[in-house]
Design a protein around this motif. Structure first.
Motif, PDB file in Angstrom:
ATOM      1  N   UNK A  27      63.249  41.420  13.710  1.00 27.91           N
ATOM      2  CA  UNK A  27      63.827  41.777  15.006  1.00 27.91           C
ATOM      3  C   UNK A  27      64.645  43.066  14.907  1.00 27.91           C
ATOM      4  N   UNK A  28      65.435  43.198  13.847  1.00 37.67           N
ATOM      5  CA  UNK A  28      66.228  44.417  13.661  1.00 37.67           C
ATOM      6  C   UNK A  28      65.336  45.636  13.455  1.00 37.67           C
ATOM      7  N   UNK A  29      64.285  45.472  12.684  1.00 36.63           N
ATOM      8  CA  UNK A  29      63.333  46.557  12.468  1.00 36.63           C
ATOM      9  C   UNK A  29      62.655  46.953  13.779  1.00 36.63           C
ATOM     10  N   UNK A  30      62.293  45.967  14.572  1.00 42.03           N
ATOM     11  CA  UNK A  30      61.642  46.206  15.858  1.00 42.03           C
ATOM     12  C   UNK A  30      62.590  46.944  16.803  1.00 42.03           C
ATOM     13  N   UNK A  31      63.854  46.541  16.802  1.00 37.60           N
ATOM     14  CA  UNK A  31      64.854  47.208  17.641  1.00 37.60           C
ATOM     15  C   UNK A  31      65.004  48.675  17.252  1.00 37.60           C
ATOM     16  N   UNK A  32      64.995  48.952  15.956  1.00 36.89           N
ATOM     17  CA  UNK A  32      65.100  50.339  15.489  1.00 36.89           C
ATOM     18  C   UNK A  32      63.918  51.173  15.976  1.00 36.89           C
ATOM     19  N   UNK A  33      62.725  50.584  15.910  1.00 37.44           N
ATOM     20  CA  UNK A  33      61.537  51.316  16.369  1.00 37.44           C
ATOM     21  C   UNK A  33      61.593  51.557  17.879  1.00 37.44           C
ATOM     22  N   UNK A  34      62.037  50.553  18.625  1.00 35.56           N
ATOM     23  CA  UNK A  34      62.184  50.733  20.075  1.00 35.56           C
ATOM     24  C   UNK A  34      63.218  51.809  20.384  1.00 35.56           C
ATOM     25  N   UNK A  35      64.330  51.814  19.654  1.00 41.49           N
ATOM     26  CA  UNK A  35      65.368  52.825  19.866  1.00 41.49           C
ATOM     27  C   UNK A  35      64.799  54.216  19.633  1.00 41.49           C
ATOM     28  N   UNK A  36      64.035  54.392  18.572  1.00 40.19           N
ATOM     29  CA  UNK A  36      63.442  55.699  18.273  1.00 40.19           C
ATOM     30  C   UNK A  36      62.486  56.120  19.390  1.00 40.19           C
ATOM     31  N   UNK A  37      61.664  55.192  19.870  1.00 40.32           N
ATOM     32  CA  UNK A  37      60.724  55.509  20.948  1.00 40.32           C
ATOM     33  C   UNK A  37      61.460  55.898  22.226  1.00 40.32           C
ATOM     34  N   UNK A  38      62.501  55.155  22.549  1.00 43.00           N
ATOM     35  CA  UNK A  38      63.264  55.433  23.769  1.00 43.00           C
ATOM     36  C   UNK A  38      63.967  56.774  23.661  1.00 43.00           C
ATOM     37  N   UNK A  39      64.595  57.042  22.535  1.00 44.58           N
ATOM     38  CA  UNK A  39      65.297  58.313  22.373  1.00 44.58           C
ATOM     39  C   UNK A  39      64.329  59.493  22.435  1.00 44.58           C
ATOM     40  N   UNK A  40      63.155  59.320  21.842  1.00 44.27           N
ATOM     41  CA  UNK A  40      62.158  60.385  21.898  1.00 44.27           C
ATOM     42  C   UNK A  40      61.711  60.625  23.334  1.00 44.27           C
ATOM     43  N   UNK A  41      61.432  59.543  24.051  1.00 40.05           N
ATOM     44  CA  UNK A  41      60.991  59.685  25.442  1.00 40.05           C
ATOM     45  C   UNK A  41      62.072  60.336  26.290  1.00 40.05           C
ATOM     46  N   UNK A  42      63.306  59.879  26.146  1.00 36.99           N
ATOM     47  CA  UNK A  42      64.398  60.483  26.918  1.00 36.99           C
ATOM     48  C   UNK A  42      64.532  61.970  26.592  1.00 36.99           C
ATOM     49  N   UNK A  43      64.429  62.307  25.314  1.00 37.99           N
ATOM     50  CA  UNK A  43      64.540  63.707  24.911  1.00 37.99           C
ATOM     51  C   UNK A  43      63.475  64.568  25.560  1.00 37.99           C
ATOM     52  N   UNK A  84      71.482  63.381  36.187  1.00 40.51           N
ATOM     53  CA  UNK A  84      71.178  63.032  34.803  1.00 40.51           C
ATOM     54  C   UNK A  84      71.078  61.515  34.618  1.00 40.51           C
ATOM     55  N   UNK A  85      72.085  60.785  35.075  1.00 42.30           N
ATOM     56  CA  UNK A  85      72.101  59.330  34.904  1.00 42.30           C
ATOM     57  C   UNK A  85      70.918  58.679  35.613  1.00 42.30           C
ATOM     58  N   UNK A  86      70.629  59.122  36.817  1.00 43.55           N
ATOM     59  CA  UNK A  86      69.512  58.561  37.567  1.00 43.55           C
ATOM     60  C   UNK A  86      68.179  58.798  36.871  1.00 43.55           C
ATOM     61  N   UNK A  87      68.003  59.973  36.303  1.00 46.05           N
ATOM     62  CA  UNK A  87      66.753  60.290  35.603  1.00 46.05           C
ATOM     63  C   UNK A  87      66.620  59.468  34.326  1.00 46.05           C
ATOM     64  N   UNK A  88      67.732  59.247  33.641  1.00 50.85           N
ATOM     65  CA  UNK A  88      67.703  58.410  32.437  1.00 50.85           C
ATOM     66  C   UNK A  88      67.364  56.968  32.803  1.00 50.85           C
ATOM     67  N   UNK A  89      67.985  56.462  33.845  1.00 53.63           N
ATOM     68  CA  UNK A  89      67.717  55.085  34.260  1.00 53.63           C
ATOM     69  C   UNK A  89      66.265  54.907  34.694  1.00 53.63           C
ATOM     70  N   UNK A  90      65.719  55.888  35.394  1.00 49.32           N
ATOM     71  CA  UNK A  90      64.319  55.837  35.811  1.00 49.32           C
ATOM     72  C   UNK A  90      63.405  55.830  34.584  1.00 49.32           C
ATOM     73  N   UNK A  91      63.717  56.654  33.596  1.00 46.51           N
ATOM     74  CA  UNK A  91      62.916  56.701  32.366  1.00 46.51           C
ATOM     75  C   UNK A  91      62.962  55.356  31.651  1.00 46.51           C
ATOM     76  N   UNK A  92      64.136  54.732  31.611  1.00 52.82           N
ATOM     77  CA  UNK A  92      64.265  53.422  30.969  1.00 52.82           C
ATOM     78  C   UNK A  92      63.512  52.342  31.741  1.00 52.82           C
ATOM     79  N   UNK A  93      63.591  52.400  33.057  1.00 52.80           N
ATOM     80  CA  UNK A  93      62.850  51.437  33.877  1.00 52.80           C
ATOM     81  C   UNK A  93      61.350  51.571  33.633  1.00 52.80           C
ATOM     82  N   UNK A  94      60.862  52.800  33.602  1.00 56.28           N
ATOM     83  CA  UNK A  94      59.438  53.036  33.352  1.00 56.28           C
ATOM     84  C   UNK A  94      59.038  52.536  31.961  1.00 56.28           C
ATOM     85  N   UNK A  95      59.890  52.784  30.981  1.00 61.23           N
ATOM     86  CA  UNK A  95      59.616  52.325  29.620  1.00 61.23           C
ATOM     87  C   UNK A  95      59.541  50.801  29.590  1.00 61.23           C
ATOM     88  N   UNK A  96      60.481  50.143  30.251  1.00 59.97           N
ATOM     89  CA  UNK A  96      60.510  48.682  30.271  1.00 59.97           C
ATOM     90  C   UNK A  96      59.247  48.115  30.907  1.00 59.97           C
TER      91      UNK A  96
END
Length: 107
Positions: A27-43, A84-96
């Motif tokens: 689970x911890x490994x999976x969370x790390x991979x998800x974090x990397x994917x999310x940060x890359x997408x947001x970037x 900025x916040x709205x665009x980040x939230x939209x990106x997270x919603x789309x990712x989810x």
């Protein structure tokens, strides 16, 4: 987005996907991979939101702050991107949505 917000988002996402009963190490490994994917997408999304001057400012920002903290990066983008916040939230919603759909498709 702040790190703790993203960690909470990932935990909720994993719970929604029914992945909370995995063993702790996996689970911890999976969370790390998800974090990397999310940060890359947001970037990528945020870099696309910068105009030419914003890109130049970002280049200068990185040169001055060789390894900026997440707080410094968030401050930079919030000063250079409208909603900025709205665009980040939209990106997270789309990712989810995409993540949960991919989990559903695999079942």
């Amino acid at each position: 987005m702040q790190q703790d917000y993203l960690e909470q988002f990932i935990s909720q996402l994993m719970e929604s996907a029914g992945l909370n009963n995995l063993n702790e190490e996996f689970k911890n490994s999976y969370k790390e991979r998800l974090m990397a994917q999310i940060q890359e997408r947001l970037g990528l999304i945020l870099m696309n939101e910068l105009d030419e001057q914003g890109l130049e400012n970002y280049k200068n920002f990185i040169q001055i702050n060789n390894k900026p903290s997440p707080t410094q990066i968030q401050k930079f983008f919030s000063e250079h991107i409208n909603d900025f916040e709205g665009k980040c939230k939209k990106a997270l919603e789309d990712f989810a949505i995409e993540f949960l759909q991919s989990i559903k498709d695999k079942k």
